[in-house]
Design a protein around this motif. Structure first.
Motif, PDB file in Angstrom:
ATOM      1  N   LEU A   1      33.554  21.663   7.527  1.00 35.08           N
ATOM      2  CA  LEU A   1      32.219  21.499   8.122  1.00 35.08           C
ATOM      3  C   LEU A   1      32.274  21.497   9.644  1.00 35.08           C
ATOM      4  N   PRO A   2      31.204  21.942  10.292  1.00 37.96           N
ATOM      5  CA  PRO A   2      31.152  21.910  11.764  1.00 37.96           C
ATOM      6  C   PRO A   2      30.895  20.496  12.282  1.00 37.96           C
ATOM      7  N   ASP A   3      30.925  20.352  13.579  1.00 33.27           N
ATOM      8  CA  ASP A   3      30.616  19.080  14.233  1.00 33.27           C
ATOM      9  C   ASP A   3      29.198  18.653  13.840  1.00 33.27           C
ATOM     10  N   PRO A   4      29.011  17.418  13.354  1.00 38.30           N
ATOM     11  CA  PRO A   4      27.684  17.009  12.891  1.00 38.30           C
ATOM     12  C   PRO A   4      26.693  16.664  14.009  1.00 38.30           C
ATOM     13  N   GLU A   5      27.158  16.365  15.218  1.00 37.58           N
ATOM     14  CA  GLU A   5      26.251  15.899  16.261  1.00 37.58           C
ATOM     15  C   GLU A   5      25.140  16.890  16.615  1.00 37.58           C
ATOM     16  N   PRO A   6      25.411  18.173  16.807  1.00 33.66           N
ATOM     17  CA  PRO A   6      24.302  19.100  17.084  1.00 33.66           C
ATOM     18  C   PRO A   6      23.285  19.157  15.934  1.00 33.66           C
ATOM     19  N   VAL A   7      23.747  19.076  14.705  1.00 38.79           N
ATOM     20  CA  VAL A   7      22.836  19.090  13.560  1.00 38.79           C
ATOM     21  C   VAL A   7      21.961  17.839  13.589  1.00 38.79           C
ATOM     22  N   LEU A   8      22.556  16.688  13.881  1.00 42.01           N
ATOM     23  CA  LEU A   8      21.804  15.432  13.947  1.00 42.01           C
ATOM     24  C   LEU A   8      20.737  15.495  15.041  1.00 42.01           C
ATOM     25  N   ARG A   9      21.122  15.988  16.219  1.00 45.68           N
ATOM     26  CA  ARG A   9      20.171  16.106  17.330  1.00 45.68           C
ATOM     27  C   ARG A   9      19.012  17.050  16.971  1.00 45.68           C
ATOM     28  N   ASN A  10      19.346  18.197  16.404  1.00 52.59           N
ATOM     29  CA  ASN A  10      18.312  19.179  16.058  1.00 52.59           C
ATOM     30  C   ASN A  10      17.392  18.665  14.956  1.00 52.59           C
ATOM     31  N   LEU A  11      17.946  18.001  13.949  1.00 51.64           N
ATOM     32  CA  LEU A  11      17.104  17.449  12.891  1.00 51.64           C
ATOM     33  C   LEU A  11      16.143  16.404  13.443  1.00 51.64           C
ATOM     34  N   ALA A  12      16.646  15.506  14.286  1.00 56.76           N
ATOM     35  CA  ALA A  12      15.784  14.475  14.872  1.00 56.76           C
ATOM     36  C   ALA A  12      14.677  15.127  15.697  1.00 56.76           C
ATOM     37  N   HIS A  13      15.032  16.112  16.490  1.00 57.09           N
ATOM     38  CA  HIS A  13      14.061  16.839  17.311  1.00 57.09           C
ATOM     39  C   HIS A  13      12.970  17.460  16.433  1.00 57.09           C
ATOM     40  N   CYS A  14      13.378  18.154  15.385  1.00 50.00           N
ATOM     41  CA  CYS A  14      12.423  18.825  14.492  1.00 50.00           C
ATOM     42  C   CYS A  14      11.538  17.838  13.742  1.00 50.00           C
TER      43      CYS A  14
END
Length: 146
Positions: A35-48
């Protein structure tokens, strides 16, 4: 095919046990190494999520990143927020906010539990997110806006 060969093939298939389609075609758990680094996914999900609740983003854009249960729960929140805006006579606007601290831990292989802090003018919110690795990508199985 002669009848005795057909009976033998049927007997072999029956002794092998029932075929489980999900084992082969269902979502496959992924290990952390896949799996890739989760931090960008977490940031983008929160933003969306913040934009969807404000009416500035279509919730459908999140569908591929969240489970069906998460989508249904977010859909209810979006509908309630839209109803509240309508009662106040407010129009949907793109919210002004910034993503703050992202803290996460990994309680199991291929699982991330996180809190993303979102700063807005009137208040600061926390968004709790649980990501699970499925099919070599992250997918949110829980999102709670606090």
């Amino acid at each position: 095919m002669p009848e005795h060969h057909a009976r033998a093939a049927t007997a072999r298939a029956a002794s092998a046990g029932p075929f489980d389609e999900d084992e082969y075609f269902g979502r496959q758990p992924a290990t952390r190494a896949e799996l890739p680094d989760p931090e960008p996914v977490l940031r983008n999900l929160a933003h969306c999520v913040v934009e969807a609740m404000a009416g500035a983003r279509d919730l459908e854009q999140l569908a591929r990143w969240v489970t069906d249960d998460v989508y249904r729960n977010l859909s209810k929140r979006v509908v309630l927020a839209a109803r509240a805006r309508r009662v106040r006579g407010a129009r949907p606007q793109r919210p002004v906010f910034s993503i703050g601290t992202v803290r996460y831990g990994e309680p199991a292989d291929g699982v991330v539990e996180a809190v993303v802090i979102v700063h807005q003018r009137p208040r600061t919110r926390a968004i709790a997110i649980r990501l699970e690795g499925l099919d070599a990508r992250w997918r949110a199985s829980v999102i709670t806006v606090l």
